[in-house]
Design a protein around this motif. Structure first.
Motif: not given
Length: 122
Positions: A89-95, A38-43, A97-107
Motif C-alpha cells: 500500500e506504499d506503492t505510489a509516485v512520491y513527490y 505521494r499519489q497512489a493509482p486512482g487516489k 515539495a517546498a513551502g514557506r510554512g508548515y501545512s499538511a495541505t499539499y495545495s
C-alpha cells in the motif's frame, strides 16, 4: 529557476527499504519546509512527511510513523525519505515539495518535483 529533482525510487519487495532523495536549487533551501507527498493509482495526493528548515521539527502521517524517516542536509540542498518495512500500500509516485510554512495541505506548497515511482510488490 527553481528545481526539485527526486531520485531513488524503484521496485522493492514487501518488507524492503528505499531511500528517496530530492535535490533542490533556485531558492533558499534552508528557509523552506520540505515535504514528501505521494499519489497512489486512482487516489488523491497524500501528505506523507514534513521537515522544518532547520531540520529540528518533523511530522509524518500516521500510516508511515515508525517506518519512514524524513531528514535534510542543508549543505547539500537535499531532503531525504528513508522508507523501511515497505508495504504494497506504499506503492505510489512520491513527490517532494517546498513551502514557506508548515501545512499538511499539499495545495499550499510553493514548489514541486516531478515525482519518482515506488512500487512495492513481490
Amino acid at each position: 529557476q527553481v528545481a526539485l529533482v527526486e531520485s531513488g525510487g524503484g521496485l522493492v519487495q514487501p518488507g524492503g527499504s528505499l531511500r528517496l532523495s530530492c535535490a533542490a536549487s533556485g531558492f533558499t533551501f534552508s528557509s523552506y519546509w520540505m515535504y514528501w507527498v505521494r499519489q497512489a493509482p486512482g487516489k488523491e495526493r497524500e501528505f506523507v512527511a514534513a521537515i522544518s528548515g532547520s531540520g529540528g521539527r518533523t511530522y509524518g502521517v500516521a500510516s508511515v510513523k515508525g517506518r519512514f524517516t524524513i531528514s535534510r542536509d542543508n549543505a547539500k540542498n537535499t531532503v531525504y525519505l528513508q522508507m523501511n518495512s515497505l508495504k504494497p500500500e506504499d506503492t505510489a509516485v512520491y513527490y517532494c515539495a517546498a513551502g514557506r510554512g508548515y501545512s499538511a495541505t499539499y495545495s499550499s506548497y510553493d514548489y514541486w518535483g516531478q515525482g519518482t515511482q515506488v512500487t512495492v510488490s513481490s
